[in-house]
Design an enzyme around this catalytic site. Structure first.
Site, PDB file in Angstrom:
ATOM      1  N   THR A 127      42.657  35.881  40.728  1.00  0.00           N
ATOM      2  CA  THR A 127      43.135  37.241  40.954  1.00  0.00           C
ATOM      3  C   THR A 127      44.034  37.303  42.169  1.00  0.00           C
ATOM      4  O   THR A 127      43.905  36.483  43.095  1.00  0.00           O
ATOM      5  CB  THR A 127      41.943  38.197  41.158  1.00  0.00           C
ATOM      6  OG1 THR A 127      42.424  39.479  41.585  1.00  0.00           O
ATOM      7  CG2 THR A 127      40.992  37.658  42.216  1.00  0.00           C
ATOM      8  N   ASP A 128      44.929  38.289  42.202  1.00  0.00           N
ATOM      9  CA  ASP A 128      45.753  38.481  43.394  1.00  0.00           C
ATOM     10  C   ASP A 128      44.936  39.021  44.560  1.00  0.00           C
ATOM     11  O   ASP A 128      45.385  38.977  45.712  1.00  0.00           O
ATOM     12  CB  ASP A 128      46.933  39.406  43.100  1.00  0.00           C
ATOM     13  CG  ASP A 128      46.523  40.759  42.532  1.00  0.00           C
ATOM     14  OD1 ASP A 128      45.315  41.016  42.368  1.00  0.00           O
ATOM     15  OD2 ASP A 128      47.431  41.567  42.228  1.00  0.00           O
ATOM     16  N   GLU A 129      43.721  39.486  44.297  1.00  0.00           N
ATOM     17  CA  GLU A 129      42.908  40.063  45.360  1.00  0.00           C
ATOM     18  C   GLU A 129      42.453  39.030  46.392  1.00  0.00           C
ATOM     19  O   GLU A 129      42.018  39.405  47.492  1.00  0.00           O
ATOM     20  CB  GLU A 129      41.704  40.797  44.773  1.00  0.00           C
ATOM     21  CG  GLU A 129      42.105  41.987  43.922  1.00  0.00           C
ATOM     22  CD  GLU A 129      40.929  42.857  43.520  1.00  0.00           C
ATOM     23  OE1 GLU A 129      40.035  43.065  44.357  1.00  0.00           O
ATOM     24  OE2 GLU A 129      40.904  43.323  42.373  1.00  0.00           O
ATOM     25  N   TYR A 154      33.667  40.591  45.852  1.00  0.00           N
ATOM     26  CA  TYR A 154      34.300  40.081  44.632  1.00  0.00           C
ATOM     27  C   TYR A 154      35.446  39.138  44.956  1.00  0.00           C
ATOM     28  O   TYR A 154      35.470  37.978  44.514  1.00  0.00           O
ATOM     29  CB  TYR A 154      34.809  41.232  43.762  1.00  0.00           C
ATOM     30  CG  TYR A 154      35.863  40.789  42.768  1.00  0.00           C
ATOM     31  CD1 TYR A 154      35.581  39.815  41.801  1.00  0.00           C
ATOM     32  CD2 TYR A 154      37.153  41.314  42.795  1.00  0.00           C
ATOM     33  CE1 TYR A 154      36.546  39.381  40.903  1.00  0.00           C
ATOM     34  CE2 TYR A 154      38.120  40.891  41.898  1.00  0.00           C
ATOM     35  CZ  TYR A 154      37.817  39.930  40.963  1.00  0.00           C
ATOM     36  OH  TYR A 154      38.779  39.495  40.083  1.00  0.00           O
ATOM     37  N   LYS A 158      35.921  34.922  44.403  1.00  0.00           N
ATOM     38  CA  LYS A 158      37.009  34.298  43.656  1.00  0.00           C
ATOM     39  C   LYS A 158      37.810  33.346  44.546  1.00  0.00           C
ATOM     40  O   LYS A 158      38.250  32.284  44.096  1.00  0.00           O
ATOM     41  CB  LYS A 158      37.921  35.364  43.055  1.00  0.00           C
ATOM     42  CG  LYS A 158      37.292  36.180  41.932  1.00  0.00           C
ATOM     43  CD  LYS A 158      36.937  35.328  40.728  1.00  0.00           C
ATOM     44  CE  LYS A 158      38.165  34.868  39.950  1.00  0.00           C
ATOM     45  NZ  LYS A 158      37.803  34.157  38.696  1.00  0.00           N
TER      46      LYS A 158
END
Length: 338
Positions: A127-129, A154, A158
């Site tokens: 994810t870009d997060e 979260y 990741k």
């Protein structure tokens, strides 16, 4: 580099939102590839998402990616693992981080071990997060050189998983690639997520709710484009490399909600403001130039309004798919004051 032509792949989390859309993409575009879907069918996994797909091409295995014995049974004979399975909802991770640590970190470790053991090509869906966020007035976008700076349990889980993937490549020579993607939208997305929650609230006669001031920016991509990008990376990507998947779709949450309201015949102000999420990232923005320049990928769904209307129509036509989860989801949000 000769393109990789997988014949027998495992898709973890293949009954989830973006995982099941990828399975549909493979079935529709690459009939020579057999897909084994491995899914634990948690609340976010729905076996209906892959119903009707040809049994000779798609096999379902009910199980958990943390189950090393199960992985040892099913992975031999496959030539690739595409790892979608993850706990992915930020609000849930803030309330209870434990499942995120188990699924996203331990689960990735188990898969890397079995991929290493049987020399199976491995692709990590991230994810870009993991990059944290950008200021609203920052002209820059995330690239593969952007340092990791996750904000939530979260995104931290990741980020940890991505680091494990890179370590297994460098230390053990595991054949890996990683993709970090912006926010997906489209059919089969759980009603806890932003776009389907707003759509289903309106369909149920409930006023939508918007965090904070609504100016948080997300970079949207249709899930079909994400699927084609993942396939491109799996088959053409350079081993050990990371690619960012985006479609130049930056929009703030207020704009997206207003577009949904307009498309559904509602006044643009027919929503309620609620307290902002703790540590809410301000802006995500993907620079996909590496994927486009090196591998030649291009998004096809560049009309966001049109894609949104198709998504609204899907939820309108498939109430029996989302209604069973709706009441419980809204009750949970109410307990959280959202």
């Amino acid at each position: 580099m000769t393109d990789f032509a997988p014949k027998n792949i495992i898709v973890t989390g293949g009954c989830g939102f973006i995982g099941s859309n990828f399975v549909h993409y493979v079935v529709n575009n690459h009939p020579q590839t057999h897909v084994t879907v491995l899914d634990a069918l948690t609340y976010a996994g729905n076996i209906k998402n892959i119903e009707g797909l040809p049994e000779e091409q798609v096999e379902f295995v009910h199980g958990n990616i943390c189950d090393a014995d199960l992985l040892d049974k099913i992975v031999p004979g496959h030539d690739a693992i595409v790892h979608y399975a993850a706990e992915s909802h930020n609000d849930n991770s803030i309330e209870n981080p434990e499942p995120f640590i188990q699924s996203n970190i331990v689960g990735t470790y188990r898969l890397l071990q079995v991929a290493r053991r049987y020399d199976v090509r491995y692709h990590q869906i991230s994810t870009d997060e993991v990059y944290g966020d950008l200021a609203l007035d920052d002209p820059h976008r995330f690239t593969t050189e952007t340092p990791y700076h996750p904000s939530s349990p979260y995104s931290s889980s990741k980020a940890a998983a991505d680091m494990l993937v890179r370590a297994w490549h460098r230390t053990y020579g595991t054949r890996i690639t990683i993709s970090n993607c912006s926010n997906n939208y489209g059919p089969y997305q759980h009603v806890e997520k932003f776009i389907p929650r707003q759509i289903t609230n309106i369909l149920d006669g409930i006023r939508p709710k918007l965090y904070g001031n609504g100016l948080n920016v997300r970079d949207w991509i249709h899930t079909d484009d994400h699927s084609s990008a993942v396939w491109t990376i799996l088959t053409k990507g350079k081993i050990g490399e990371t690619y960012l998947i985006g479609a130049d779709g930056e929009k703030n949450n207020l704009t997206v909600l207003r577009e949904i309201l307009r498309a559904m015949g509602q006044p643009e102000d027919a929503f309620d403001w609620v307290k902002d999420r703790p540590g809410h990232d301000r802006r995500y923005a993907i620079d996909p130039s590496k994927l486009r320049d090196e591998l030649g990928w291009r998004p096809q769904h560049t009309d966001f309004a049109g894609g949104l209307e198709q998504t609204i129509q899907w939820y309108t036509d498939n109430r029996d798919w989302w209604e069973p989860a709706k009441a419980e989801t809204e009750a949970k949000y109410k307990r959280q004051g959202q």
